[in-house]
Design an enzyme around this catalytic site. Structure first.
Site, PDB file in Angstrom:
ATOM      1  N   SER A 124       0.835  -1.210   0.000  1.00 20.96           N
ATOM      2  CA  SER A 124       0.000   0.000   0.000  1.00 20.96           C
ATOM      3  C   SER A 124       0.866   1.256   0.000  1.00 20.96           C
ATOM      4  O   SER A 124       0.425   2.314  -0.464  1.00 20.96           O
ATOM      5  CB  SER A 124      -0.927   0.004   1.221  1.00 20.96           C
ATOM      6  N   ASP A 175      -2.229  -9.238   7.549  1.00 17.66           N
ATOM      7  CA  ASP A 175      -1.131  -8.977   8.468  1.00 17.66           C
ATOM      8  C   ASP A 175      -0.171 -10.147   8.283  1.00 17.66           C
ATOM      9  O   ASP A 175      -0.493 -11.285   8.645  1.00 17.66           O
ATOM     10  CB  ASP A 175      -1.662  -8.918   9.915  1.00 17.66           C
ATOM     11  N   SER A 207      18.126  -5.251   3.048  1.00 17.53           N
ATOM     12  CA  SER A 207      18.573  -3.872   3.301  1.00 17.53           C
ATOM     13  C   SER A 207      20.096  -3.829   3.257  1.00 17.53           C
ATOM     14  O   SER A 207      20.748  -4.854   3.504  1.00 17.53           O
ATOM     15  CB  SER A 207      18.116  -3.437   4.697  1.00 17.53           C
ATOM     16  N   TYR A 228      16.536  -5.244  13.677  1.00 24.95           N
ATOM     17  CA  TYR A 228      16.459  -4.984  12.227  1.00 24.95           C
ATOM     18  C   TYR A 228      17.712  -5.549  11.536  1.00 24.95           C
ATOM     19  O   TYR A 228      17.605  -6.243  10.514  1.00 24.95           O
ATOM     20  CB  TYR A 228      16.332  -3.483  12.007  1.00 24.95           C
ATOM     21  N   ALA A 264      17.542  -9.363  11.452  1.00 29.50           N
ATOM     22  CA  ALA A 264      16.508  -9.865  10.530  1.00 29.50           C
ATOM     23  C   ALA A 264      16.990  -9.731   9.087  1.00 29.50           C
ATOM     24  O   ALA A 264      16.860 -10.665   8.282  1.00 29.50           O
ATOM     25  CB  ALA A 264      15.201  -9.107  10.735  1.00 29.50           C
ATOM     26  N   LYS A 265      17.540  -8.574   8.740  1.00 33.04           N
ATOM     27  CA  LYS A 265      17.915  -8.341   7.336  1.00 33.04           C
ATOM     28  C   LYS A 265      19.085  -9.230   6.907  1.00 33.04           C
ATOM     29  O   LYS A 265      19.105  -9.737   5.780  1.00 33.04           O
ATOM     30  CB  LYS A 265      18.224  -6.864   7.109  1.00 33.04           C
ATOM     31  N   ILE A 311      15.812   4.874   0.851  1.00 29.53           N
ATOM     32  CA  ILE A 311      14.735   5.121  -0.124  1.00 29.53           C
ATOM     33  C   ILE A 311      13.731   6.073   0.533  1.00 29.53           C
ATOM     34  O   ILE A 311      13.405   5.915   1.725  1.00 29.53           O
ATOM     35  CB  ILE A 311      14.028   3.794  -0.505  1.00 29.53           C
TER      36      ILE A 311
HETATM   37  N1  LIG Z   1      13.001   2.887   2.841  1.00 38.81           N
HETATM   38  C1  LIG Z   1      14.227   2.475   2.974  1.00 38.81           C
HETATM   39  O1  LIG Z   1      15.182   3.259   2.999  1.00 38.81           O
HETATM   40  C2  LIG Z   1      14.533   1.007   3.093  1.00 38.81           C
HETATM   41  C3  LIG Z   1      15.877   0.598   2.993  1.00 38.81           C
HETATM   42  C4  LIG Z   1      16.179  -0.733   3.072  1.00 38.81           C
HETATM   43  C5  LIG Z   1      15.192  -1.672   3.222  1.00 38.81           C
HETATM   44  N2  LIG Z   1      13.887  -1.267   3.327  1.00 38.81           N
HETATM   45  C6  LIG Z   1      12.884  -2.325   3.472  1.00 38.81           C
HETATM   46  O2  LIG Z   1      11.912  -2.186   2.452  1.00 38.81           O
HETATM   47  C7  LIG Z   1      10.674  -2.700   2.889  1.00 38.81           C
HETATM   48  C8  LIG Z   1       9.595  -1.654   2.677  1.00 38.81           C
HETATM   49  O3  LIG Z   1       9.924  -0.499   3.431  1.00 38.81           O
HETATM   50  P1  LIG Z   1       9.337   0.941   3.116  1.00 38.81           P
HETATM   51  O4  LIG Z   1      10.450   1.881   3.236  1.00 38.81           O
HETATM   52  O5  LIG Z   1       8.552   0.887   1.891  1.00 38.81           O
HETATM   53  O6  LIG Z   1       8.398   1.124   4.399  1.00 38.81           O
HETATM   54  P2  LIG Z   1       6.954   1.809   4.522  1.00 38.81           P
HETATM   55  O7  LIG Z   1       6.743   1.925   5.990  1.00 38.81           O
HETATM   56  O8  LIG Z   1       6.858   2.994   3.663  1.00 38.81           O
HETATM   57  O9  LIG Z   1       5.984   0.699   3.923  1.00 38.81           O
HETATM   58  C9  LIG Z   1       5.852  -0.542   4.540  1.00 38.81           C
HETATM   59  C10 LIG Z   1       4.478  -1.102   4.244  1.00 38.81           C
HETATM   60  O10 LIG Z   1       4.393  -2.373   4.893  1.00 38.81           O
HETATM   61  C11 LIG Z   1       3.152  -2.449   5.568  1.00 38.81           C
HETATM   62  N3  LIG Z   1       3.233  -3.379   6.699  1.00 38.81           N
HETATM   63  C12 LIG Z   1       3.841  -3.159   7.889  1.00 38.81           C
HETATM   64  N4  LIG Z   1       3.654  -4.218   8.698  1.00 38.81           N
HETATM   65  C13 LIG Z   1       2.922  -5.120   7.996  1.00 38.81           C
HETATM   66  C14 LIG Z   1       2.377  -6.390   8.294  1.00 38.81           C
HETATM   67  N5  LIG Z   1       2.533  -6.961   9.504  1.00 38.81           N
HETATM   68  N6  LIG Z   1       1.661  -7.028   7.344  1.00 38.81           N
HETATM   69  C15 LIG Z   1       1.456  -6.450   6.132  1.00 38.81           C
HETATM   70  N7  LIG Z   1       1.926  -5.239   5.795  1.00 38.81           N
HETATM   71  C16 LIG Z   1       2.653  -4.581   6.717  1.00 38.81           C
HETATM   72  C17 LIG Z   1       2.846  -1.026   6.011  1.00 38.81           C
HETATM   73  O11 LIG Z   1       1.466  -0.827   6.277  1.00 38.81           O
HETATM   74  C18 LIG Z   1       3.352  -0.233   4.806  1.00 38.81           C
HETATM   75  O12 LIG Z   1       2.343  -0.040   3.837  1.00 38.81           O
HETATM   76  C19 LIG Z   1      10.867  -3.082   4.350  1.00 38.81           C
HETATM   77  O13 LIG Z   1      11.147  -4.467   4.424  1.00 38.81           O
HETATM   78  C20 LIG Z   1      12.087  -2.271   4.747  1.00 38.81           C
HETATM   79  O14 LIG Z   1      12.779  -2.847   5.822  1.00 38.81           O
HETATM   80  C21 LIG Z   1      13.533   0.047   3.264  1.00 38.81           C
END
Ligand SMILES: NC(=O)c1ccc[n+]([C@@H]2O[C@H](COP(=O)([O-])OP(=O)(O)OC[C@H]3O[C@@H](n4cnc5c(N)ncnc54)[C@H](O)[C@@H]3O)[C@@H](O)[C@H]2O)c1
Length: 257
Positions: free
Chosen positions: A14, A72, A151, A163, A166-167, A196
């Site tokens: 989403s 979830d 990540s 974190y 996990a990663k 990001i």
């Molecule tokens: N943004 C960054 O810089 C970055 C960097 C490295 C890795 N990541 C990884 O990328 C992935 C996405 O991160 P993002 O930055 O888009 O975060 P975000 O918070 O913008 O989006 C995460 C989405 O996951 C959903 N979510 C959370 N818990 C959930 C659950 N239990 N069940 C289903 N949906 C769930 C949230 O509602 C949200 O829509 C994550 O795994 C994050 O660790 C992000």
């Protein structure tokens, strides 16, 4: 179109990176199951303030088929329902993107044991559960793919013990799943993003963001679309002989440390 008529599930789609992946998959002709705990996108303090429409609306604007299934991913029964529903609705499953993730800040003294469990449940355990339930369906596909969003924090400390653990575990789980799936032509790879621009960054101070900016060699931060295009590549036929690896997509961040 690189993914015409492929059936994909993108968890946590989403908002943020998952949304970026879902939209790029749709642009390439895939049917996308958007799954998340909520249908509306998060607006961040620093990023994605103007992201309003549900992802399925964006998918449909591109002429592709989208389906929202509220899930979830830390609840095994809901994950099972998600996969059954996808197969029932679209007739199979070609691509699973394990993207949903959370970050709870804090070092070993600040992070509660409950918070450790929450992060490990969503960022690690749920990825295993989704893969376990999806693999029998993915093996039936000619184009089976699992893509895990890890990540750059898989390769170094600084993001808190849960974190980081996990990663790093997801990167090694990717190798293990790749070995068991190779005979079935099912590939399993990870993407390791750097910074990001998404709402996940809300816990940072402007000074911390600037510090990361200085450590990112390319002259901008990453956007969800950057990870979306990398995921399209790994999901496409061009990547059919790539498995068990992790693609770092970080604007050069890891090259500089
Ligand atoms: N943004 C960054 O810089 C970055 C960097 C490295 C890795 N990541 C990884 O990328 C992935 C996405 O991160 P993002 O930055 O888009 O975060 P975000 O918070 O913008 O989006 C995460 C989405 O996951 C959903 N979510 C959370 N818990 C959930 C659950 N239990 N069940 C289903 N949906 C769930 C949230 O509602 C949200 O829509 C994550 O795994 C994050 O660790 C992000």
């Amino acid at each position: 179109m690189l993914l015409k008529n492929r059936i994909a599930i993108v968890t946590g789609s989403s908002s943020g990176i998952g949304r970026g992946i879902a939209i790029e998959f749709a642009r390439e002709g895939a049917h996308v199951v958007v799954t998340d705990i909520q249908e509306n996108p998060n607006q961040g303090k620093y990023h994605e303030q103007d992201t309003i429409t549900p992802t399925v609306n964006e998918i449909e604007k591109l002429g592709a088929q989208g389906l929202f299934v509220k899930t979830d991913i830390s609840d095994d029964t809901q994950v099972d329902h998600l996969i059954q529903k996808t197969v029932e609705h679209f007739g199979g499953l070609d691509i699973l993107v394990n993207n949903a993730g959370i970050h709870i800040p804090g070092n070993s003294q600040e992070l509660s044991i409950d918070d450790w469990d929450k992060v490990i449940n969503v960022d690690l355990r749920a990825i295993f559960v989704a893969a376990k339930i999806a693999i029998p369906h993915l093996k039936k596909s000619t184009f089976g793919r699992i893509i895990q969003i890890a990540s750059v924090n898989a390769y170094g400390g600084g993001a808190g013990p849960a974190y980081a653990s996990a990663k790093a575990a997801v990167v090694n789980m990717t190798r293990d799943l790749a070995l068991e799936s190779a005979q079935d032509n099912l590939t399993v790879n990870a993407i390791c993003p750097g910074y990001i621009e998404t709402a996940i960054q809300d816990y940072l101070t402007p000074e911390q963001i600037e510090e990361t900016r200085q450590k990112t060699p390319l002259p901008r931060f990453g956007l969800p679309r950057d990870i979306g295009r990398s995921a399209v590549f790994l999901a496409s036929d061009d990547a059919e002989w790539i498995t068990g690896t992790s693609l770092v997509v970080d604007g050069g961040y890891l090259a500089s440390v």
